[in-house]
Design an enzyme around this catalytic site. Structure first.
Site, PDB file in Angstrom:
ATOM      1  N   ASP A  36     -43.957   5.642  25.792  1.00 35.79           N
ATOM      2  CA  ASP A  36     -44.814   4.513  25.415  1.00 35.79           C
ATOM      3  C   ASP A  36     -45.182   4.580  23.926  1.00 35.79           C
ATOM      4  O   ASP A  36     -45.232   5.665  23.341  1.00 35.79           O
ATOM      5  CB  ASP A  36     -46.076   4.546  26.274  1.00 35.79           C
ATOM      6  CG  ASP A  36     -46.833   3.230  26.220  1.00 35.79           C
ATOM      7  OD1 ASP A  36     -46.239   2.208  25.824  1.00 35.79           O
ATOM      8  OD2 ASP A  36     -48.024   3.217  26.577  1.00 35.79           O
ATOM      9  N   ASN A  84     -40.860  -5.296  32.495  1.00 35.04           N
ATOM     10  CA  ASN A  84     -40.621  -5.542  31.063  1.00 35.04           C
ATOM     11  C   ASN A  84     -39.922  -6.881  30.775  1.00 35.04           C
ATOM     12  O   ASN A  84     -39.901  -7.333  29.623  1.00 35.04           O
ATOM     13  CB  ASN A  84     -39.801  -4.391  30.434  1.00 35.04           C
ATOM     14  CG  ASN A  84     -40.612  -3.137  30.168  1.00 35.04           C
ATOM     15  OD1 ASN A  84     -40.076  -2.032  30.115  1.00 35.04           O
ATOM     16  ND2 ASN A  84     -41.924  -3.282  29.993  1.00 35.04           N
TER      17      ASN A  84
HETATM   18  C1  FPP Z   1     -42.632   1.350  25.667  1.00 34.93           C
HETATM   19  O1  FPP Z   1     -43.196   1.098  24.393  1.00 34.93           O
HETATM   20  C2  FPP Z   1     -41.210   1.500  25.557  1.00 34.93           C
HETATM   21  C3  FPP Z   1     -40.287   0.714  26.172  1.00 34.93           C
HETATM   22  C4  FPP Z   1     -40.630  -0.427  27.031  1.00 34.93           C
HETATM   23  C5  FPP Z   1     -38.859   0.919  25.989  1.00 34.93           C
HETATM   24  C6  FPP Z   1     -38.379   2.314  25.817  1.00 34.93           C
HETATM   25  C7  FPP Z   1     -37.139   2.226  25.061  1.00 34.93           C
HETATM   26  C8  FPP Z   1     -36.695   3.075  24.131  1.00 34.93           C
HETATM   27  C9  FPP Z   1     -37.306   4.374  23.822  1.00 34.93           C
HETATM   28  C10 FPP Z   1     -35.521   2.634  23.364  1.00 34.93           C
HETATM   29  C11 FPP Z   1     -34.300   3.374  23.585  1.00 34.93           C
HETATM   30  C12 FPP Z   1     -33.946   3.611  24.964  1.00 34.93           C
HETATM   31  C13 FPP Z   1     -32.746   4.037  25.319  1.00 34.93           C
HETATM   32  C14 FPP Z   1     -32.474   4.378  26.714  1.00 34.93           C
HETATM   33  C15 FPP Z   1     -31.672   4.193  24.346  1.00 34.93           C
HETATM   34  P1  FPP Z   1     -43.989  -0.257  24.165  1.00 34.93           P
HETATM   35  O2  FPP Z   1     -43.061  -1.218  23.538  1.00 34.93           O
HETATM   36  O3  FPP Z   1     -44.604  -0.705  25.447  1.00 34.93           O
HETATM   37  O4  FPP Z   1     -45.067   0.197  23.158  1.00 34.93           O
HETATM   38  P2  FPP Z   1     -46.512  -0.444  22.981  1.00 34.93           P
HETATM   39  O5  FPP Z   1     -47.284  -0.125  24.233  1.00 34.93           O
HETATM   40  O6  FPP Z   1     -47.035   0.254  21.792  1.00 34.93           O
HETATM   41  O7  FPP Z   1     -46.327  -1.920  22.770  1.00 34.93           O
END
Ligand code: FPP
Length: 253
Positions: A36, A84
């Protein structure tokens, strides 16, 4: 007295772990990660959220190889949740493209490092190009004996339980036949053991529908840094935290 054999570090990361006080014979067998904070990391820097995901991808590459070298047997990461899809279209498309690119570009390095790739989630609902890249990754690495790396994509813990129960009904199970074993066997990856340690970055203390069934007795470690700032050191710190816990599984010690 000499150290027990399993304590002898065989690479740099294990040496670092032992220096920090980790017991290599008591590592978590399966680590799950809720990655996250990519969006916040980017926004705080005045950058588009997708740049945060791209940085998150780099972190994941480092952490996967570190976990493999450390001797962790299973790593499962929450790459895209079933919820998502509610994000802005651009971000969803960008994430799908990024995961497709990662699955394609990293396959060689994962295979060279003996990583076995698995996927969990309603994969039939993601873009076909991503489905093909994931299928190739799983097939190419199926006989590897290093870490088992599971990408949870279009994954939801409740959806997984619903899918298992649907399968039970299709299999014609009677009420007497419905027990934890019957459901557990019909989850997406029944052969993968439950996670011992669940790490969540960026400070939020919730499961967000990740591995609901499997995390019944997992130790939770919430770390303050956003995922792009997570590191090998942070992984070792989470493992140390795990080794300080007393696991009782509902019993007494
Ligand atoms: C949560 O951060 C993260 C995700 C929904 C996606 C996770 C994806 C990656 C780490 C990218 C690469 C993945 C692979 C498998 C290559 P958020 O966007 O919810 O963060 P926030 O809460 O700060 O908005």
């Amino acid at each position: 007295m000499s150290e027990p054999a399993e304590q002898t570090p065989t690479n740099e990361i294990q040496e670092q772990a032992v220096r920090l006080g980790l017991d290599l014979s008591r590592l978590p067998q399966h680590v799950g990660i809720i990655m996250d904070g990519n969006g916040r990391w980017a926004t705080q820097r005045g950058l588009p959220r997708l740049i945060g995901h791209r940085e998150g991808y780099k972190t994941l590459r480092t952490v996967l190889l570190a976990a493999n070298d450390l001797g962790i047997r299973y790593l499962t990461v929450y790459a895209f949740s079933a919820e998502n899809w509610r994000r802005p279209q651009d971000e969803v498309r960008g994430l799908m493209d990024l995961i497709t690119q990662a699955a394609t570009d990293e396959l060689r390095i994962m295979h060279q490092n003996n990583v076995r790739v698995l996927v969990a989630g309603r994969i039939h609902e993601v873009p076909e190009k991503l489905q093909r890249a994931l299928k190739k990754g799983v097939e190419t690495t199926r006989n590897n004996t290093g870490i088992t790396f599971t990408l949870a994509i279009n994954y939801g813990g409740r959806a997984e339980i619903v899918d298992a129960v649907k399968q039970l009904v299709r299999d014609g199970a009677s009420p007497e036949e419905v027990d934890e074993d019957a459901i557990g066997k019909r989850l997406y990856l029944p052969e993968v053991p439950d996670p011992d340690l669940l790490i969540r970055t960026a400070g939020e203390m919730r499961l967000s529908n990740f591995l609901l069934w499997q995390s019944a007795y997992s130790e939770l470690v919430v770390m303050p840094m956003p995922w792009p700032e997570f590191s090998t050191e942070a992984l070792l710190e989470a493992c140390l935290n795990f080794q300080r816990r007393v696991r009782k599984f509902g019993g007494v010690v």
